[in-house]
Structures are given as C-alpha cells and as structure tokens.
Design an enzyme around this catalytic site. Structure first.
Site, PDB file in Angstrom:
ATOM      1  N   TYR A 148      39.920  41.660  46.703  1.00  0.00           N
ATOM      2  CA  TYR A 148      39.606  40.559  47.624  1.00  0.00           C
ATOM      3  C   TYR A 148      40.562  39.393  47.405  1.00  0.00           C
ATOM      4  O   TYR A 148      41.146  38.858  48.362  1.00  0.00           O
ATOM      5  CB  TYR A 148      38.162  40.123  47.409  1.00  0.00           C
ATOM      6  CG  TYR A 148      37.703  39.019  48.334  1.00  0.00           C
ATOM      7  CD1 TYR A 148      37.286  39.313  49.627  1.00  0.00           C
ATOM      8  CD2 TYR A 148      37.682  37.695  47.915  1.00  0.00           C
ATOM      9  CE1 TYR A 148      36.864  38.310  50.484  1.00  0.00           C
ATOM     10  CE2 TYR A 148      37.266  36.690  48.757  1.00  0.00           C
ATOM     11  CZ  TYR A 148      36.849  36.997  50.042  1.00  0.00           C
ATOM     12  OH  TYR A 148      36.430  35.997  50.888  1.00  0.00           O
ATOM     13  N   ALA A 149      40.731  38.992  46.156  1.00  0.00           N
ATOM     14  CA  ALA A 149      41.607  37.855  45.858  1.00  0.00           C
ATOM     15  C   ALA A 149      43.055  38.164  46.238  1.00  0.00           C
ATOM     16  O   ALA A 149      43.760  37.308  46.786  1.00  0.00           O
ATOM     17  CB  ALA A 149      41.514  37.486  44.379  1.00  0.00           C
ATOM     18  N   SER A 203      44.055  40.238  48.564  1.00  0.00           N
ATOM     19  CA  SER A 203      44.172  40.245  50.031  1.00  0.00           C
ATOM     20  C   SER A 203      44.254  38.821  50.569  1.00  0.00           C
ATOM     21  O   SER A 203      45.036  38.536  51.491  1.00  0.00           O
ATOM     22  CB  SER A 203      42.986  40.987  50.659  1.00  0.00           C
ATOM     23  OG  SER A 203      41.774  40.250  50.552  1.00  0.00           O
ATOM     24  N   LYS A 204      43.471  37.922  50.000  1.00  0.00           N
ATOM     25  CA  LYS A 204      43.479  36.537  50.474  1.00  0.00           C
ATOM     26  C   LYS A 204      44.761  35.818  50.059  1.00  0.00           C
ATOM     27  O   LYS A 204      45.294  34.987  50.817  1.00  0.00           O
ATOM     28  CB  LYS A 204      42.249  35.802  49.946  1.00  0.00           C
ATOM     29  CG  LYS A 204      40.922  36.358  50.477  1.00  0.00           C
ATOM     30  CD  LYS A 204      40.820  36.221  51.979  1.00  0.00           C
ATOM     31  CE  LYS A 204      39.458  36.639  52.499  1.00  0.00           C
ATOM     32  NZ  LYS A 204      39.290  36.403  53.951  1.00  0.00           N
ATOM     33  N   ASN A 239      38.457  35.621  60.907  1.00  0.00           N
ATOM     34  CA  ASN A 239      37.419  35.302  59.933  1.00  0.00           C
ATOM     35  C   ASN A 239      36.857  36.534  59.237  1.00  0.00           C
ATOM     36  O   ASN A 239      36.184  36.424  58.214  1.00  0.00           O
ATOM     37  CB  ASN A 239      36.289  34.548  60.654  1.00  0.00           C
ATOM     38  CG  ASN A 239      35.084  34.294  59.781  1.00  0.00           C
ATOM     39  OD1 ASN A 239      35.105  33.449  58.897  1.00  0.00           O
ATOM     40  ND2 ASN A 239      34.010  35.040  60.025  1.00  0.00           N
ATOM     41  N   SER A 256      40.551  32.155  51.211  1.00  0.00           N
ATOM     42  CA  SER A 256      39.527  31.902  50.199  1.00  0.00           C
ATOM     43  C   SER A 256      40.118  31.137  49.031  1.00  0.00           C
ATOM     44  O   SER A 256      41.310  31.304  48.703  1.00  0.00           O
ATOM     45  CB  SER A 256      38.948  33.234  49.686  1.00  0.00           C
ATOM     46  OG  SER A 256      38.128  33.038  48.544  1.00  0.00           O
TER      47      SER A 256
END
Length: 258
Positions: A156-157, A159-160, A90, A143
C-alpha cells in the site's frame, strides 16, 4: 469550508471508489459545488444505489484491478455525459502483512489496483481532456503512508509513494496544456477502516481514535469532508498555479517536503 453552489457548474466529475468513507464525501462535495458527478463503485450494491438517491449522482461500475477496465470507466462517463472535466482518483485496496510473510500475488494486486489502475485512468482521462481542448483537473488521493511508510503495509505504501511521483511528473508534463494534476495525502481519517484497526488492536473505536490522535498536533483525527473540501479546492477552475503538488491534510502529523 463552503464553496459556491455554482463553482463547478457545467463541469463533469468522475469520483472513483465513491462508496467508501472519503469517496462518499467527495461525491457530496462536488455535487454541492455544482458539478455533474459520476460515482464509481466496483459493482452494483445497495450502497451505490443509496448514494445515487441521496446525491443525484450517476452510479458507474467497473473493477479497476485491470487497466482495460480503468480506461473503459472513463469512456463510460464520456459516452453518458459527452465530456470529462475532473477526475478524482480515490479508489484503493490494501492488505497488511510483514514483508517476509506477504503473499506476492496479493502484494502485486495492491500495486496493480492502486498504482497501475490510477495510471490507466489518468492516461485515458488525459486523452479525453486533450480532445476537448479545454484543460482539466485531476486529483489523486494518495496517503501519508506514501510519504513516511508504515510497518506491514509495504504494498500500500509503495503504491501511494509511486502515485506521488506520478503526480509530480504529470504536474510538469501536463500543466502547459491546462491539465493540472495534484494529489492529497490524508493522515488518519475517520472512516470504517478504523473499525478494523480497533478490532486488530483489541480496543474500542473511541479508544482507537484517541490513540491515533496522540500523534496529531491538532489533537484529533481528520474528517472525510476535510479531504473532499481539499479536492474541490484543487478542482477550482481559477486555481491555475497548482500543478504537481501534494497537499498533506493530516493535522500536522507529517510536515516533510514532498
């Protein structure tokens, strides 16, 4: 949703990033389902101590920005509990900036923590689960942004999105051994991050909720408990046909195939 208090009895679960909004809900939900829960945080803090006192979980600390620390975290849990049956990956970090202005070092820090760190966690968890010979459950929190992308959130995007592909690959690779890997892609969730969003937008927190809710078919943002319930569902010992799947818990805002 209510799960039996003995659903996960005898199971040892590790929840990373446990002191954040969704992580707190994961810890409580797995505890309520009967698991022995190890709650991870980057460092010792009043929040972690409070979580231990309120839930009866075991606090464990490691900085998951490096693969060695990720693997050490899994070993810490196994040393304390003797086994590991469930991993809920998480933890995450995020930075926001237009691509042309992004600091490369910060961009890669996000990738290293979210993608590489989760890879290292899973790699060590799989080693342990194989030695145990009884399978296991791995749930990765990705995400909605990893599905649809988001302006100013490229690291971030990305990585997700990488984690989504990792879960799909491992779903195929590990299912024959009874190690089932799945992911949850939350939409907008009511966590402290929304305070940052509201401040950046120059609006109140209730106004921020309402703005996000406009694009969500069910008419509201999600609750952390809804994500945690989905995680417990994926860890169900009798749920043997879910492997490499991405549950999109977002109120209907994204319905694309992933």
């Amino acid at each position: 949703m209510t799960f039996s208090h003995d659903l996960l009895s005898g199971q040892v679960a590790l929840v990373t990033g446990a002191t954040g909004g969704i992580g707190l809900a994961h810890t409580a939900a797995f505890r309520d389902a009967g698991a022995e829960v190890f709650a991870h945080a980057r460092k010792v803090s009043p929040a972690l101590s409070q979580l231990e006192a309120e839930t009866g979980c075991h606090g464990v600390t490691r900085d998951l920005a490096t693969p060695d620390e990720c693997r050490a975290l899994v070993r810490d849990v196994v040393r304390a509990a003797g086994r590991l049956n469930i991993l809920v990956a998480n933890h995450a970090t995020m930075s926001m900036a237009p691509l042309a202005e992004a600091d490369p070092a910060e961009w890669w820090r996000v990738i290293d923590t979210n993608l590489l760190g989760t890879y290292a966690l899973i790699q060590e968890a799989v080693r342990v689960m194989r030695e145990q010979g009884s399978g296991g459950r791995i749930v990765v929190i990705v995400s909605e942004w990893g599905v649809i992308g988001w302006p100013d959130a490229t690291a971030y995007a990305a990585s997700k999105a990488g984690l989504i592909s990792l879960v799909k690959c491992l779903g195929r690779e590990l299912a024959p051994e009874g190690i089932l890997v799945n992911a949850i892609a939350p939409g907008v969730i009511d966590t402290p991050q929304l305070n940052v969003d509201a401040e950046a937008a120059g609006v109140t927190l209730p106004e921020m909720h309402a703005i996000y809710a406009q694009d969500i078919p069910i008419g509201r943002i999600g609750d952390p408990e809804e994500i945690a319930e989905a995680a417990v569902f994926l860890a169900h010992p009798q749920l043997n046909a879910m492997a490499g799947q991405i549950l999109q818990v977002n109120g209907g805002s994204t319905r694309g195939r992933v």
